[in-house]
Design an enzyme around this catalytic site. Structure first.
Site, PDB file in Angstrom:
ATOM      1  N   LYS A  18      39.578  41.482  23.216  1.00 45.51           N
ATOM      2  CA  LYS A  18      38.714  41.667  24.393  1.00 45.51           C
ATOM      3  C   LYS A  18      37.269  41.920  23.971  1.00 45.51           C
ATOM      4  CE  LYS A  18      37.718  45.092  27.978  1.00 45.51           C
ATOM      5  NZ  LYS A  18      37.417  44.198  29.086  1.00 45.51           N
ATOM      6  N   ASN A 116      51.050  38.306  36.633  1.00 45.97           N
ATOM      7  CA  ASN A 116      49.639  38.652  36.819  1.00 45.97           C
ATOM      8  C   ASN A 116      48.774  38.032  35.733  1.00 45.97           C
ATOM      9  OD1 ASN A 116      47.374  39.905  37.956  1.00 45.97           O
ATOM     10  ND2 ASN A 116      47.602  41.728  36.700  1.00 45.97           N
ATOM     11  N   GLU A 490      33.507  51.645  44.293  1.00 38.68           N
ATOM     12  CA  GLU A 490      34.638  52.135  43.516  1.00 38.68           C
ATOM     13  C   GLU A 490      34.256  52.670  42.131  1.00 38.68           C
ATOM     14  OE1 GLU A 490      37.517  48.978  43.479  1.00 38.68           O
ATOM     15  OE2 GLU A 490      37.543  48.805  45.652  1.00 38.68           O
ATOM     16  N   CYS A 522      41.769  42.705  30.785  1.00 28.51           N
ATOM     17  CA  CYS A 522      43.011  43.416  30.494  1.00 28.51           C
ATOM     18  C   CYS A 522      43.265  44.459  31.577  1.00 28.51           C
ATOM     19  CB  CYS A 522      42.921  44.123  29.144  1.00 28.51           C
ATOM     20  SG  CYS A 522      42.548  43.036  27.766  1.00 28.51           S
ATOM     21  N   TRP A 567      51.707  44.798  40.295  1.00 29.64           N
ATOM     22  CA  TRP A 567      50.820  45.058  39.171  1.00 29.64           C
ATOM     23  C   TRP A 567      51.203  46.320  38.408  1.00 29.64           C
ATOM     24  CZ3 TRP A 567      45.269  43.607  41.288  1.00 29.64           C
ATOM     25  CH2 TRP A 567      45.221  42.217  41.462  1.00 29.64           C
ATOM     26  N   CYS A 649      43.543  36.975  46.087  1.00 27.91           N
ATOM     27  CA  CYS A 649      42.721  36.209  45.149  1.00 27.91           C
ATOM     28  C   CYS A 649      43.538  35.355  44.195  1.00 27.91           C
ATOM     29  CB  CYS A 649      41.808  37.136  44.343  1.00 27.91           C
ATOM     30  SG  CYS A 649      42.651  38.442  43.435  1.00 27.91           S
ATOM     31  N   HIS A 658      51.521  31.026  56.963  1.00 22.66           N
ATOM     32  CA  HIS A 658      52.120  31.620  58.165  1.00 22.66           C
ATOM     33  C   HIS A 658      52.553  33.059  57.914  1.00 22.66           C
ATOM     34  CE1 HIS A 658      51.845  27.971  60.506  1.00 22.66           C
ATOM     35  NE2 HIS A 658      52.326  27.294  59.472  1.00 22.66           N
ATOM     36  N   HIS A 701      34.067  35.274  38.836  1.00 26.82           N
ATOM     37  CA  HIS A 701      34.575  35.299  37.468  1.00 26.82           C
ATOM     38  C   HIS A 701      33.707  34.483  36.519  1.00 26.82           C
ATOM     39  CE1 HIS A 701      38.156  36.807  39.555  1.00 26.82           C
ATOM     40  NE2 HIS A 701      38.416  37.410  38.419  1.00 26.82           N
ATOM     41  N   CYS A 733      35.858  37.753  45.038  1.00 27.23           N
ATOM     42  CA  CYS A 733      36.630  38.903  44.559  1.00 27.23           C
ATOM     43  C   CYS A 733      35.659  40.053  44.281  1.00 27.23           C
ATOM     44  CB  CYS A 733      37.415  38.510  43.303  1.00 27.23           C
ATOM     45  SG  CYS A 733      38.873  39.545  42.983  1.00 27.23           S
TER      46      CYS A 733
END
Length: 765
Positions: A18, A116, A490, A522, A567, A649, A658, A701, A733
């Site tokens: 990362k 995910n 947040e 991550c 998640w 998303c 529906h 993103h 998002c």
């Protein structure tokens, strides 16, 4: 008896990949630096599996973004907008496809089956020119061999690759992607030939599409493709791997008849019915790779039960043809329990991360060969017994409350049109109201404050002061931009599911249980080990504080029960829907406290609703019934004037539209821009939607900043199929992963575009 690992986590125990990726993207390190970190991680993984006694060790499962994008690079299937013509694909083109660049957008990203994890969707059509443009698979095989480790190179199979792709923009909808098989198989032949020349004796082709409900012509495509590859595969042992679900009977018949294939891998954790197919007939002389160790969850394996399963299969396929395996790649689980020095000792004894699952696979293989590690099996049995009998797992009052939900619909009593009228009288929003999805950038300073507070290096008073200052900054930015419905950004949350799980009973948390979602992204899923309840309010203080800073509506931000479930690492000792109902009741308490606290707009994100949809169509209805019901439980008790939002998303939602309507939210915001407005097609085809909807107008993103005209054009496309009085304008998002230097101009362009279209609509009257 042999052992096999389908794939392994690639970020490293401390997320080395990362940080190497982000340093490279930020221009702080070179491609050589990135490649060195990657090579070191691969080396550690191969050596670890070799030392653990694993015979079939995978290579080419390490990726800088995802394995489907790696296959796109291998095939040279680069969309023309990225300027690639020929030769070997470099990191600049590779990351442009994944993330976009200053001039062109990224390719679409979507969920990898029902996980995910994400992948970059190939864009294909009759004009795409394929060429052998990435030698990664061969290079990594040679790299492992130089370290003294013999590996099984893994490729995404040709048919699954095409079925996971989409038509490039402008390609006629009648074009059959499988018609491209004759064009991509020559590249596969080149890769396989090079692997053989390099000394490979085994090769693994992942064909997970076998577990889906496929029409006959798609099954025939598998047969045709492998017949074409048969001569190239000659001299190799070839494993075709499937995972994530039971394989249908007709697909099983096709799979086990493939030409040139010597071994078949099955997920026997999520695909328990497959065992009956194997017992009813397995091709003589072929290898069975039995996936009995769960690659999707973190619970310790029931070694005794797995051994019984393996012994029953041994009688079917033969002792020398049975290989003990993980059910799927360990990419989907955390890396190593050894890094968890603060995790509760009792709960820790119930768990197995990737490194421990490697040991479980080896222990089962040895036990099957008559070399049982008695102390290891005894410790495993003791841990399982401890978990079954622990009073921490069961809460009788929670069980009763969840059981009482049966037989009730839990739906708001007023129709959405009447609710929207009541909400508009209260909120007085303009047409095309603007908002964002929730999070704002997580700066280095903000992360430092949270880290120091958790480590008790700063007081609660100093922490609250710092978070309030961050909220005020975010509120001021939104007011300056003239956004209509605000969010508090947040700042108190590192991860939204982890944040809520920390405040709910029945959850445990790791320090380093990171799992890759895509690229450098991550997540650290909480562990649901017991019955779930909410001891006290979770977000009311922060939402009320933010609302006190502005006269504009401030959204209360919550994560929905289905997303928290999907998640998290979920307990496997009761049905998932029962756990979800428990979470729904906890969120319901929070929603009603937010309303009492003066919050008139509440967003309950269900980003993972589509993600949890079972892979087999026969199981869709049951899942959607309880998932939608869980969402409705959370907000069935609020007043008409309280506006309930939800967000989804990066999944294909058209086939469940529906069910989305049946969720009965007042406003839904949903990914749209990166998938070329795919969502809008359902409305063009006549689906009527009467609630508020905000299809994302730009891709968060990507670091690319859209122009006002570009966003205005997107809004006009939406207005062609949606009524102006229900349309919202918002990003795809949350903005957590972006920088303020990207966020501010992008949001300004968004607001300016909304105002431009409002003006045009006003002039047209």
């Amino acid at each position: 008896m042999a052992s096999h690992i389908v794939g392994y986590p690639r970020m490293g125990p401390k997320r080395e990949l990362k940080f190497a990726l982000e340093s490279f993207w930020d221009g702080k390190s070179s491609a050589d630096d990135l490649q060195k970190v990657s090579a070191d991680l691969r080396s550690d993984i191969w050596k670890q599996m070799s030392a653990a006694g694993i015979k079939y060790i995978p290579s080419n499962t390490f990726s800088h973004y995802d394995q489907v994008l790696d296959t796109t690079a291998m095939l040279g299937a680069v969309p023309s907008r990225y300027g690639f013509t020929s030769g070997e694909i470099g990191l600049d083109v590779y990351f442009s496809m994944a993330r976009g660049n200053a001039s062109v957008p990224a390719m679409e990203m979507t969920k990898w089956f029902d996980t995910n994890y994400h992948y970059i969707v190939p864009e294909l059509g009759p004009e795409v020119k394929f060429s052998y443009a990435s030698h990664k698979a061969v290079n990594e095989y040679k790299e492992a061999k130089a370290l003294g480790v013999e590996t099984v190179p893994v490729l995404v199979g040709p048919v699954s690759y095409l079925l996971l792709s989409k038509l490039a923009k402008g390609v006629d909808k009648s074009f059959d992607l499988l018609s491209l098989l004759p064009k991509i198989l020559p590249v596969y032949k080149e890769v396989i030939a090079e692997l053989k020349a390099a000394g490979a004796s085994w090769i693994q082709l992942d064909e997970p599409l076998f577990v889906m409900d496929l029409e006959g012509h798609k099954l025939q495509a598998f047969s045709g493709a492998y017949a074409e590859l048969e001569s190239t595969l000659s001299g190799l042992n070839v494993l075709v791997e499937t995972y994530f679900a039971d394989i249908p009977a007709e697909a099983y018949k096709t799979l086990t008849s493939l030409k040139g294939v010597t071994a078949f891998g099955f997920d026997l954790v999520r695909g328990t019915k497959t065992i009956d197919l194997i017992k009813s007939g397995f091709p003589q002389g072929k290898y069975l790779f039995a996936g009995v160790v769960d690659g999707r969850n973190i619970w310790a394996n029931d070694l005794a039960a797995s051994l019984i399963t393996l012994q029953s299969l041994e009688g079917v396929v033969g002792k020398d043809k049975l290989v003990v395996s993980t059910s799927c790649s360990l990419l989907h689980t955390a890396v190593d329990l050894i890094n968890e020095t603060k995790l509760d000792a009792e709960i820790k004894s119930w768990l197995a991360f990737a490194a421990q699952k490697v040991v479980e696979v080896d222990a089962l293989a040895k036990a099957l060969a008559g070399q049982t590690n008695e102390s290891f099996f005894t410790a495993n049995a003791d841990a399982l017994s401890s978990r079954r009998s622990s009073p921490r797992v069961t809460n009788e009052s929670v069980q009763k409350a969840a059981a009482a939900l049966k037989g009730s619909d839990h739906r708001r009593t007023t129709e959405v049109s009447a609710r929207l009228d009541a909400q508009q009288k209260k909120l007085n929003l303009p047409i095309l109201p603007t908002t964002t999805i929730g999070s704002f950038p997580q700066t280095v300073e903000l992360r430092r404050v949270r880290r120091e507070y958790k480590a008790k290096k700063i007081s609660e008073e100093d922490y609250v002061k710092a978070i309030k200052e961050e909220i005020k900054k975010v509120v001021d930015i939104q007011e300056d931009l003239d956004i209509d419905v605000l969010v508090h950004g947040e700042p108190e949350r590192n991860d939204m599911v982890e944040y809520f799980g920390e405040q709910l009973s029945g959850f445990a948390f790791t320090a380093n249980g990171w799992v890759q979602s895509y690229g450098s992204r991550c997540v650290k899923p909480p562990v649901i080990y017991g019955d779930v309840s909410r001891p006290k309010p979770m977000t009311v203080f922060w939402s009320s504080t933010a609302q006190s800073m502005t006269k504009r509506p401030m959204k209360g931000m919550l994560t929905g029960p289905v997303t928290i479930l999907n998640w998290s690492f979920v307990r496997n000792d009761q049905p998932r829907h029962e756990t979800c109902y428990q979470i729904a009741l906890a969120i319901k308490d929070e929603v009603e406290d937010l309303e009492k606290g003066g919050i008139g707009v509440i967003q309950i994100d269900e980003a993972a609703l589509r993600e949890g949809l079972p892979l087999r169509k026969a199981e869709h209805s049951f899942y959607l019934d309880w998932a939608v019901h869980s969402f409705r439980i959370t907000n069935c008790g609020v007043q008409d004037s309280t506006q309930i939002h939800t967000h989804m998303c990066y999944s294909n939602f058209n086939d469940i539209i529906h069910s989305i309507i049946d969720m009965d939210a007042d406003v839904i915001t949903i990914e749209n821009s990166r998938s070329d407005e795919k969502l809008l097609s359902v409305f063009r085809e006549g689906v009527k939607y009467g609630a508020g909807i905000g299809p994302g107008v730009y891709d968060i993103h990507s670091p690319r900043i859209p122009s006002t005209d570009e966003i205005a054009d997107r809004i006009n496309k939406m207005l062609a199929v949606l009524e102006q009085n229900i349309l919202w304008v918002n990003p795809d998002c949350g903005l957590k992963t972006r920088k303020y230097t990207e966020v501010k101009p992008a949001l300004k362009a968004m607001v300016d575009a909304a105002k431009l279209i409002r003006s045009q609509l006003g002039s047209a009257k």
